[in-house]
Scaffold this active site. Sequence first.
Site, mmCIF file in Angstrom:
data_model
loop_
_atom_site.group_PDB
_atom_site.id
_atom_site.type_symbol
_atom_site.label_atom_id
_atom_site.label_comp_id
_atom_site.label_asym_id
_atom_site.label_seq_id
_atom_site.Cartn_x
_atom_site.Cartn_y
_atom_site.Cartn_z
ATOM 1 N N GLY A 1 -5.559 3.386 12.843
ATOM 2 C CA GLY A 1 -4.893 2.739 13.834
ATOM 3 C C GLY A 1 -3.470 3.317 13.933
ATOM 4 N N SER A 2 -2.489 2.653 14.051
ATOM 5 C CA SER A 2 -1.046 3.177 14.546
ATOM 6 C C SER A 2 -0.578 4.039 13.359
ATOM 7 C CB SER A 2 -0.347 1.966 14.824
ATOM 8 O OG SER A 2 -0.588 1.511 16.206
ATOM 9 N N THR A 3 -0.932 3.950 12.309
ATOM 10 C CA THR A 3 -0.730 4.958 11.129
ATOM 11 C C THR A 3 -0.688 6.333 11.714
ATOM 12 O OG1 THR A 3 -2.546 4.708 9.918
ATOM 13 C CG2 THR A 3 -0.947 3.204 9.429
#
Length: 643
Positions: A324-326
């Site tokens: 995801g956004s990590t």
Amino acid sequence: MSAYDRDAERQRMLGRRTLVLGGMQAAAVSALVARLYYLQIVESDRYTMLAEDNRISLRLLAPPRGMITDRFGVPLAVNEQNFSVVIVAERAGDVQQILDEVGKLVPLTEGDERRIQRDIQRSRSFAQITLKENLTWDQMAAIEVNLPDLPGVSIDVGQVRAYPFGEAMSHVLGYVGAASEKDVEGSRDPLLTLPGFKVGKGGIERQYDQALRGVAGSRQLEVNAVGRVIRELSRDPGQPGREVTLTIDAKLQHYMHQRLSAEQSAAAVVMDVHTGGIHALCSSPSFDPNQFARGIGYDAYQALLNDERTPLINKAIAGQYPPGSTFKMLTALAALESGIVNGDHRVYCSGHMELGSHRFHCWRRGGHGSMDMVNALAQSCDVYFYDIAQRIGMDRIADMARRFGLGSRVGLELPGERPGLIPDPRWKRQTLKQPWHQGETLIASMGQGYVLTTPLQLAVMTARLASGRAVQPHVTKSVEDQFTETTEWPRIDVKPENLALVLKGMNAVSNTPSGTGYRGRITVPGMELAGKSGSAQVRRISMAERSSGVRRNEDLPWRERDHALFVAYAPAHAPRYACSVIVEHGGGGGAVAAPIARDILLECQMLDAARATVAQQPVSGSETGHEPALPDPDSGNTQEGAP
């Protein structure tokens, strides 16, 4: 011929026959003497050895298994006394009556009784047969008190592997179990031939099984013609297994396990950004390794196998999830390193981006407005990263991801690590026989699509971002006196100013009110963290659902909810620890995973502060040989003041 001549001829014939017969007798005697000389003089040592082997039985002794300790010497895997009740059939008389009497003191199942009767039939009458292992102290005492009424019964004392921290350490330590046929095949270690000998079956127990196993001992027993033991002649205890010291902090590990246990399924890793030492690694739910060491029942094992939350799998190293956004820090760094985009690059987010006939949405339906890179990281603006990914292409993003430890095994000394996946056009052509589409670059830039990582890899990525060095994770501090830790790691080939800009964005995630991880911040001065939240979709959202309103995670079945992720390092001003957290189907990363990472990183720093305080104080316990106790992390922590 005269009678005289005939007598003389007869005498000569008799003389020749006597001579031949005497020669034959002499030859026979000579052969017998030679054979006796050969047997008694030449082959004396050989036949003496054969005679001794017929009288003396050499039996192997299993040495004590080596201990496993944490970085401070706290025992994690030890050997405990194992009390067993045994019986010698020839001394028992009526065996069934004795079994009934023992069953009143120690529970014996129908399966136990069938096994006992089978063993008695297969063994000699003077051989010891185990009735029940792993007796409690009370059970052992009850048997001892009643021994006068239990002829042929006695207590045998052995050793069993024990894990004091139970479920908290199971995925790191693994467990021991009986050697399988596969273990025995091709091995020259005589220990594996011992009945009931146990070997490492997972984790550190398996990784260092040879070192922990030790070297077999032996004892010489004098036996009679039917194998009955007369007496013990000598004993060699062998060589105990070597002690293995881990980089794990037992108190932190215990705290992390308790913190994750509140979630249905989760994993977390804490890593030293300078040494690469893993201070804690947990996967939840877990299992009790003591059950396996003592012999787990069929029903209990099936319950573990059938649990949809997979307690037997170490999710920290074997769970593969979209980050995801990590992942956005790596997309940003790839863009900066390409020279195509700089830190002042701005993108207007209206809530979506058009690419051909497809629309790619931002998580915020109304959009974020005008964004620069730091604010795009802080608020996790999808449209910003769509834009820069379209400009630089997937090859640059994939190359940067691999530099920071994603897409391949990092080599941790735990069996079962999975490699994850960082896709690129070449991979898709070779694997799927399909061309790469530009829309896939946009999806991959925010850690979705084909991208897969493990929590361990995300911790490595965060440690490398925080330190700027290609630090490698490890969980072993030393094996006996052979130390393995180092702080000498090569620098990652990125410009310091570009790395600093990305770290500024991570700091804004946690320490500015508009940041997606603000609710997971640390408010204790000097202990602040910098991080990045992520929510990884596990289902496709249709256009119809977007038009009517995307369903909230709470309204979905557990299996269809987003994964919640958070990565962070602390302290933000002088990084020491990197942490990654994933909660399977947990929902929003900032709401669910960030508070967990906050609590874990705060606990790290509080334990360090407490130990530093103890180290500075006079140690009164040194006079008595005892160290002062450290504060108990089980009491929890708050953010309302310094420790």
